[in-house]
Motif scaffolding. Sequence first.
Motif, PDB file in Angstrom:
ATOM      1  N   ILE A 122       0.843  -1.200   0.000  1.00 35.31           N
ATOM      2  CA  ILE A 122       0.000   0.000   0.000  1.00 35.31           C
ATOM      3  C   ILE A 122       0.875   1.245   0.000  1.00 35.31           C
ATOM      4  O   ILE A 122       0.651   2.182  -0.771  1.00 35.31           O
ATOM      5  CB  ILE A 122      -0.971  -0.010   1.202  1.00 35.31           C
ATOM      6  N   ASP A 123       1.895   1.255   0.851  1.00 33.36           N
ATOM      7  CA  ASP A 123       2.799   2.405   0.929  1.00 33.36           C
ATOM      8  C   ASP A 123       3.568   2.613  -0.376  1.00 33.36           C
ATOM      9  O   ASP A 123       3.814   3.751  -0.785  1.00 33.36           O
ATOM     10  CB  ASP A 123       3.756   2.244   2.111  1.00 33.36           C
ATOM     11  N   GLU A 124       3.932   1.521  -1.061  1.00 27.77           N
ATOM     12  CA  GLU A 124       4.593   1.633  -2.371  1.00 27.77           C
ATOM     13  C   GLU A 124       3.675   2.292  -3.387  1.00 27.77           C
ATOM     14  O   GLU A 124       4.107   3.137  -4.173  1.00 27.77           O
ATOM     15  CB  GLU A 124       4.996   0.248  -2.892  1.00 27.77           C
ATOM     16  N   ASP A 125       2.392   1.886  -3.388  1.00 29.06           N
ATOM     17  CA  ASP A 125       1.429   2.492  -4.308  1.00 29.06           C
ATOM     18  C   ASP A 125       1.273   3.986  -4.032  1.00 29.06           C
ATOM     19  O   ASP A 125       1.234   4.799  -4.957  1.00 29.06           O
ATOM     20  CB  ASP A 125       0.063   1.805  -4.210  1.00 29.06           C
ATOM     21  N   VAL A 134       2.156   7.134  -6.587  1.00 24.18           N
ATOM     22  CA  VAL A 134       1.200   8.183  -6.928  1.00 24.18           C
ATOM     23  C   VAL A 134       1.776   9.559  -6.623  1.00 24.18           C
ATOM     24  O   VAL A 134       1.589  10.508  -7.377  1.00 24.18           O
ATOM     25  CB  VAL A 134      -0.141   7.959  -6.205  1.00 24.18           C
ATOM     26  N   ARG A 135       2.504   9.672  -5.550  1.00 22.80           N
ATOM     27  CA  ARG A 135       3.122  10.962  -5.197  1.00 22.80           C
ATOM     28  C   ARG A 135       4.075  11.451  -6.284  1.00 22.80           C
ATOM     29  O   ARG A 135       4.296  12.646  -6.413  1.00 22.80           O
ATOM     30  CB  ARG A 135       3.876  10.839  -3.883  1.00 22.80           C
ATOM     31  N   LYS A 185      -3.971  14.772  -9.170  1.00 22.19           N
ATOM     32  CA  LYS A 185      -4.883  15.905  -9.007  1.00 22.19           C
ATOM     33  C   LYS A 185      -6.120  15.553  -8.196  1.00 22.19           C
ATOM     34  O   LYS A 185      -6.748  16.412  -7.630  1.00 22.19           O
ATOM     35  CB  LYS A 185      -5.334  16.420 -10.378  1.00 22.19           C
ATOM     36  N   GLY A 186      -6.535  14.316  -8.186  1.00 21.63           N
ATOM     37  CA  GLY A 186      -7.739  13.929  -7.478  1.00 21.63           C
ATOM     38  C   GLY A 186      -8.185  12.537  -7.862  1.00 21.63           C
ATOM     39  O   GLY A 186      -7.569  11.875  -8.683  1.00 21.63           O
ATOM     40  N   LEU A 187      -9.280  12.135  -7.265  1.00 26.01           N
ATOM     41  CA  LEU A 187      -9.766  10.781  -7.455  1.00 26.01           C
ATOM     42  C   LEU A 187     -11.228  10.785  -7.844  1.00 26.01           C
ATOM     43  O   LEU A 187     -11.958  11.659  -7.413  1.00 26.01           O
ATOM     44  CB  LEU A 187      -9.572   9.997  -6.171  1.00 26.01           C
ATOM     45  N   LEU A 191      -2.491  10.505   4.606  1.00 27.67           N
ATOM     46  CA  LEU A 191      -1.409  10.757   3.662  1.00 27.67           C
ATOM     47  C   LEU A 191      -0.787  12.077   4.094  1.00 27.67           C
ATOM     48  O   LEU A 191      -1.398  13.119   3.966  1.00 27.67           O
ATOM     49  CB  LEU A 191      -1.937  10.854   2.237  1.00 27.67           C
ATOM     50  N   ARG A 192       0.410  12.013   4.609  1.00 29.20           N
ATOM     51  CA  ARG A 192       0.984  13.191   5.236  1.00 29.20           C
ATOM     52  C   ARG A 192       1.787  14.068   4.293  1.00 29.20           C
ATOM     53  O   ARG A 192       1.842  15.263   4.458  1.00 29.20           O
ATOM     54  CB  ARG A 192       1.863  12.759   6.395  1.00 29.20           C
TER      55      ARG A 192
END
Length: 183
Positions: free
Chosen positions: A97-100, A104-105, A110-112, A166-167
């Motif tokens: 999950i953290d890799e995904d 994305v970062r 822009k959004g989901l 998501l920090r």
Amino acid sequence: PFCRINHPELEKAKKASKTPVHFVRVSVPLPSHANARAATRAYLCALDQGKGEEMADALFLADPPSEANAAAAAERLGLDLGRFKSCVVDAKIDAKIDEDIAMVRRTEFKGLPTTWINDQKLLGVKPSAEISAAIDAAAEGQASGRGPGIFLGFLAFIVGMLAMSLRRGLPSSDPPAPSGSED
């Protein structure tokens, strides 16, 4: 909520397509979705047993997409429950999950929901007809100037059911409002 709306539109477009579609789901949890981490784990663990899309369907219909609802879905889907239960608590799932999220970062996020069909990005909820048109254009080589033999893929950031804090770098707000007309 927007990913829940977009999910059936994606499904309609995939089923209507005469072109083979390679679909890749990347989970990017948002802070405002309380059950997201558990839902993400459930999806990835079901994917490991060949039932990822079936689990995604079940979780998009579940209210809420909680651990209990995910476990019930795993049983209905005929997953190896011992393997599933071990998987959802495995640190390797959180690392995936953290890799995904890290991947994305590195994009122009822009959004989901965000859906890519080859190099065409569709932001927000799109009706199945618009998604189908993008698939057809990609198959004809119009979207990227490449022929249909090139990878035709969806890369969908699906988070309607997924949340965690998501920090760094990603907006902490909900996805943008749906765009386009509904079918």
